[in-house]
Motif scaffolding. Sequence first.
Motif, PDB file in Angstrom:
ATOM      1  N   ASN A  44       0.828  -1.213   0.000  1.00  0.00           N
ATOM      2  CA  ASN A  44       0.000   0.000   0.000  1.00  0.00           C
ATOM      3  C   ASN A  44       0.861   1.262   0.000  1.00  0.00           C
ATOM      4  N   ARG A  45       1.979   1.233   0.723  1.00  0.00           N
ATOM      5  CA  ARG A  45       2.853   2.411   0.710  1.00  0.00           C
ATOM      6  C   ARG A  45       3.489   2.602  -0.663  1.00  0.00           C
ATOM      7  N   GLN A  46       3.722   1.509  -1.387  1.00  0.00           N
ATOM      8  CA  GLN A  46       4.293   1.647  -2.726  1.00  0.00           C
ATOM      9  C   GLN A  46       3.240   2.107  -3.744  1.00  0.00           C
ATOM     10  N   GLY A  47       1.955   2.045  -3.365  1.00  0.00           N
ATOM     11  CA  GLY A  47       0.900   2.511  -4.282  1.00  0.00           C
ATOM     12  C   GLY A  47       0.246   1.416  -5.090  1.00  0.00           C
ATOM     13  N   ALA A  48       0.057   0.237  -4.501  1.00  0.00           N
ATOM     14  CA  ALA A  48      -0.581  -0.878  -5.222  1.00  0.00           C
ATOM     15  C   ALA A  48      -1.984  -0.498  -5.687  1.00  0.00           C
ATOM     16  N   ALA A  49      -2.392  -1.067  -6.849  1.00  0.00           N
ATOM     17  CA  ALA A  49      -3.749  -0.818  -7.356  1.00  0.00           C
ATOM     18  C   ALA A  49      -4.759  -1.544  -6.480  1.00  0.00           C
ATOM     19  N   SER A  50      -4.412  -2.760  -6.056  1.00  0.00           N
ATOM     20  CA  SER A  50      -5.282  -3.500  -5.134  1.00  0.00           C
ATOM     21  C   SER A  50      -4.427  -4.463  -4.325  1.00  0.00           C
ATOM     22  N   VAL A  51      -4.855  -4.741  -3.117  1.00  0.00           N
ATOM     23  CA  VAL A  51      -4.149  -5.715  -2.270  1.00  0.00           C
ATOM     24  C   VAL A  51      -5.178  -6.695  -1.713  1.00  0.00           C
ATOM     25  N   THR A  52      -4.946  -7.972  -1.977  1.00  0.00           N
ATOM     26  CA  THR A  52      -5.838  -9.020  -1.473  1.00  0.00           C
ATOM     27  C   THR A  52      -5.005  -9.985  -0.653  1.00  0.00           C
ATOM     28  N   GLN A  53      -5.560 -10.426   0.456  1.00  0.00           N
ATOM     29  CA  GLN A  53      -4.821 -11.398   1.277  1.00  0.00           C
ATOM     30  C   GLN A  53      -5.657 -12.660   1.430  1.00  0.00           C
ATOM     31  N   PHE A  54      -5.044 -13.787   1.089  1.00  0.00           N
ATOM     32  CA  PHE A  54      -5.734 -15.069   1.209  1.00  0.00           C
ATOM     33  C   PHE A  54      -5.207 -15.845   2.403  1.00  0.00           C
ATOM     34  N   GLU A  55      -6.125 -16.516   3.059  1.00  0.00           N
ATOM     35  CA  GLU A  55      -5.747 -17.372   4.189  1.00  0.00           C
ATOM     36  C   GLU A  55      -6.435 -18.728   3.988  1.00  0.00           C
ATOM     37  N   LEU A  56      -5.688 -19.781   4.216  1.00  0.00           N
ATOM     38  CA  LEU A  56      -6.211 -21.136   4.010  1.00  0.00           C
ATOM     39  C   LEU A  56      -7.247 -21.521   5.071  1.00  0.00           C
ATOM     40  N   MET A  57      -7.043 -21.018   6.280  1.00  0.00           N
ATOM     41  CA  MET A  57      -7.935 -21.381   7.389  1.00  0.00           C
ATOM     42  C   MET A  57      -9.226 -20.554   7.318  1.00  0.00           C
ATOM     43  N   PRO A  58     -10.299 -21.055   7.931  1.00  0.00           N
ATOM     44  CA  PRO A  58     -11.530 -20.268   7.923  1.00  0.00           C
ATOM     45  C   PRO A  58     -11.379 -18.990   8.747  1.00  0.00           C
ATOM     46  N   MET A  59     -12.286 -18.043   8.517  1.00  0.00           N
ATOM     47  CA  MET A  59     -12.205 -16.777   9.268  1.00  0.00           C
ATOM     48  C   MET A  59     -12.475 -17.031  10.747  1.00  0.00           C
ATOM     49  N   PRO A  60     -11.574 -16.602  11.615  1.00  0.00           N
ATOM     50  CA  PRO A  60     -11.806 -16.810  13.061  1.00  0.00           C
ATOM     51  C   PRO A  60     -12.932 -15.907  13.550  1.00  0.00           C
ATOM     52  N   PRO A  61     -13.491 -16.170  14.733  1.00  0.00           N
ATOM     53  CA  PRO A  61     -14.523 -15.289  15.270  1.00  0.00           C
ATOM     54  C   PRO A  61     -13.954 -13.909  15.559  1.00  0.00           C
ATOM     55  N   GLU A  62     -14.805 -12.865  15.421  1.00  0.00           N
ATOM     56  CA  GLU A  62     -14.301 -11.503  15.664  1.00  0.00           C
ATOM     57  C   GLU A  62     -14.003 -11.280  17.138  1.00  0.00           C
ATOM     58  N   GLU A  63     -14.792 -11.902  18.004  1.00  0.00           N
ATOM     59  CA  GLU A  63     -14.552 -11.785  19.449  1.00  0.00           C
ATOM     60  C   GLU A  63     -14.374 -13.186  20.028  1.00  0.00           C
ATOM     61  N   GLU A  64     -13.447 -13.319  20.945  1.00  0.00           N
ATOM     62  CA  GLU A  64     -13.251 -14.612  21.582  1.00  0.00           C
ATOM     63  C   GLU A  64     -14.302 -14.839  22.664  1.00  0.00           C
ATOM     64  N   ASN A  65     -14.505 -16.069  23.045  1.00  0.00           N
ATOM     65  CA  ASN A  65     -15.354 -16.394  24.187  1.00  0.00           C
ATOM     66  C   ASN A  65     -14.445 -16.439  25.413  1.00  0.00           C
ATOM     67  N   LYS A  66     -14.454 -15.338  26.171  1.00  0.00           N
ATOM     68  CA  LYS A  66     -13.513 -15.198  27.301  1.00  0.00           C
ATOM     69  C   LYS A  66     -13.615 -16.357  28.282  1.00  0.00           C
ATOM     70  N   ALA A  67     -14.845 -16.825  28.488  1.00  0.00           N
ATOM     71  CA  ALA A  67     -15.032 -17.899  29.468  1.00  0.00           C
ATOM     72  C   ALA A  67     -14.248 -19.147  29.044  1.00  0.00           C
ATOM     73  N   LEU A  68     -14.049 -19.299  27.749  1.00  0.00           N
ATOM     74  CA  LEU A  68     -13.313 -20.475  27.269  1.00  0.00           C
ATOM     75  C   LEU A  68     -11.824 -20.219  27.119  1.00  0.00           C
ATOM     76  N   THR A  69     -11.453 -18.964  26.804  1.00  0.00           N
ATOM     77  CA  THR A  69     -10.052 -18.735  26.420  1.00  0.00           C
ATOM     78  C   THR A  69      -9.185 -18.099  27.514  1.00  0.00           C
ATOM     79  N   TRP A  70      -9.732 -17.200  28.303  1.00  0.00           N
ATOM     80  CA  TRP A  70      -8.909 -16.475  29.277  1.00  0.00           C
ATOM     81  C   TRP A  70      -8.243 -17.446  30.255  1.00  0.00           C
ATOM     82  N   PRO A  71      -7.004 -17.293  30.646  1.00  0.00           N
ATOM     83  CA  PRO A  71      -6.064 -16.211  30.343  1.00  0.00           C
ATOM     84  C   PRO A  71      -5.143 -16.535  29.163  1.00  0.00           C
ATOM     85  N   TYR A  72      -5.559 -17.477  28.331  1.00  0.00           N
ATOM     86  CA  TYR A  72      -4.675 -17.894  27.238  1.00  0.00           C
ATOM     87  C   TYR A  72      -4.855 -17.017  26.007  1.00  0.00           C
TER      88      TYR A  72
END
Length: 488
Positions: free
Chosen positions: A313-341
């Motif tokens: 983007n700093r070089q001035g790309a016309a478009s930037v797309t990023q692909f990831e093999l894994m599915p999209m993770p949840p936007e918010e974690e479930n604290k009860a399951l994850t904290w303090p990890y």
Amino acid sequence: MGKPTGFMEFDRLSEAYDPVEQRLKHYKEFVHTLNDEDAKTQGARCMDCGIPFCNNGCPVNNIIPDWNDLVYRGNWKQALEVLHSTNNFPDFTGRICPAPCEAACTLGINAAPVGIKSIEHFIIDKGWEMGWVVPQPPKAKTGKKIAVVGSGPAGLAAAQQLARVGHAVTVFEKSDRIGGLLGYGIPDFKLEKTVIDRRVAQMEAEGVSFKTKVVVGSKDLPAGINNDAVEFVSAEQLKKDFDAVIVAAGSEVPRDLPVPGRELKGTYAALEFLIPQNKEVQAGKTNPINAKGRHVIVIGGGDTGSDCVGTSNRQGAASVTQFELMPMPPEEENKALTWPYWPYKLRTSSSHDEGCSRDFAVATKALIDDGKGNVKALKAVRVEWKDGKMSEVAGSEFELPADLVFLAMGFTNPVGSLLEAFGIEKDNRGNAKATTDGDGCYATNVGKVFAAGDVRRGQSLVVWAIREGRQCAREVDNFLMGSTTLPR
Ligand SMILES: Cc1cc2nc3c(=O)[nH]c(=O)nc-3n(C[C@H](O)[C@H](O)[C@H](O)COP(=O)(O)OP(=O)(O)OC[C@H]3O[C@@H](n4cnc5c(N)ncnc54)[C@H](O)[C@@H]3O)c2cc1C
Ligand code: SF4
């Protein structure tokens, strides 16, 4: 505890960033450190927990509640001393650590966690501003000589600890600058290199000697790995000349993408793009890979991929797309399951915010030739994950124009020929084999040769590299002197 009601009175205040349009015009850092008053208020949010989970979540076990309290009271200098007691380089982690401490903060269970990283950043920047960060040369010399191979955060932390207890330390680095991936790899807009250079000056004043452009052990490096060396030192020579050797050479072999068309021009491993950009910013050497006006696809969703996005983007790309093999993770974690990890959740970096289309559960099938040997498009398919197994979604193939494809799928292992030159046994992932606990930890199977950082643990984080460098230094000191005062 500074203010018992602070966590109820004050909201979390994150560090401010320059607006996107402004920061895209340059490669300088764009994060504003907290001011004195805001830092105090943020420190006041800390509850001084009886069991400070932040301290355990932090790989260097920063004594976070203590410096939060000191910041709240405006005792910056003492806060700096406490911070430095567990971390040689809070100026690096205060800028680019993903802050597992904040994921572990108790306040984060039902509110925004304490802004630990921004307070760390504040303390260390204040320390430099006030002239409190000074060399700590040893009172006496031991007469022992130690070689460190690699000048990334692991090598630097080990070297500084060992120099401070009186050993003569020489750091060998094949690049033309010190810093490892901090210097060449991580873009300047995340970490300006003056931040490394002032630490190098501090360490020189403490007695560390730096030798750049020297490759150790093996000149036989896989293609695409940065090597500015004009000098070679064999493993045998190093073992002969030094009382102990620490191999802190990182994990440099990039994961490749074995698909038809991989060989096409315009397809690069991420560091083939990022390192020349560092050299352009730092030394004016033009980066031969330029995204201006071009369609960029970045494959891989981690820090490295994100850095390719920000640079394109700093070089001035016309478009930037990023692909990831894994599915999209949840936007918010479930604290009860994850904290303090460390939670599994969608992470959006400042580079993503600068403009990037992100797509998940996508596998690349081929890169398409424009008829002249250049990549012109990427052919992909959507995938599904079930019980940890991936399958292609029938009929979901698609093509996207691509003038540049950056492969940012991580790093598989250290350069094998270096470990072989020393005779270091490898683990089943090809890393240097050494434990981190018990007698003889960090020692390899080769007498007086130790290993620390990514070369031992595999690709990781700066804060883990600092931890390993510090702990390894303690083991080396103990090995040479029969006892040690260095902290673990
Ligand atoms: C693009 C990118 C972005 C990243 N962003 C982040 C981030 O935001 N936050 C974070 O915490 N981590 C990040 N990381 C990971 C982090 O940089 C590494 O985990 C960390 O630098 C590892 O430190 P290290 O000292 O073990 O090795 P390195 O930093 O890799 O340093 C090893 C050094 O050894 C030198 N060397 C290797 N072989 C030889 C030899 N034979 N002779 C002489 N010298 C040799 C290399 O040239 C290199 O300079 C990122 C990594 C990449 C690639
Ligand atoms: S876990 Fe959070 S609130 Fe508790 S001591 Fe650490 S920073 Fe303070």
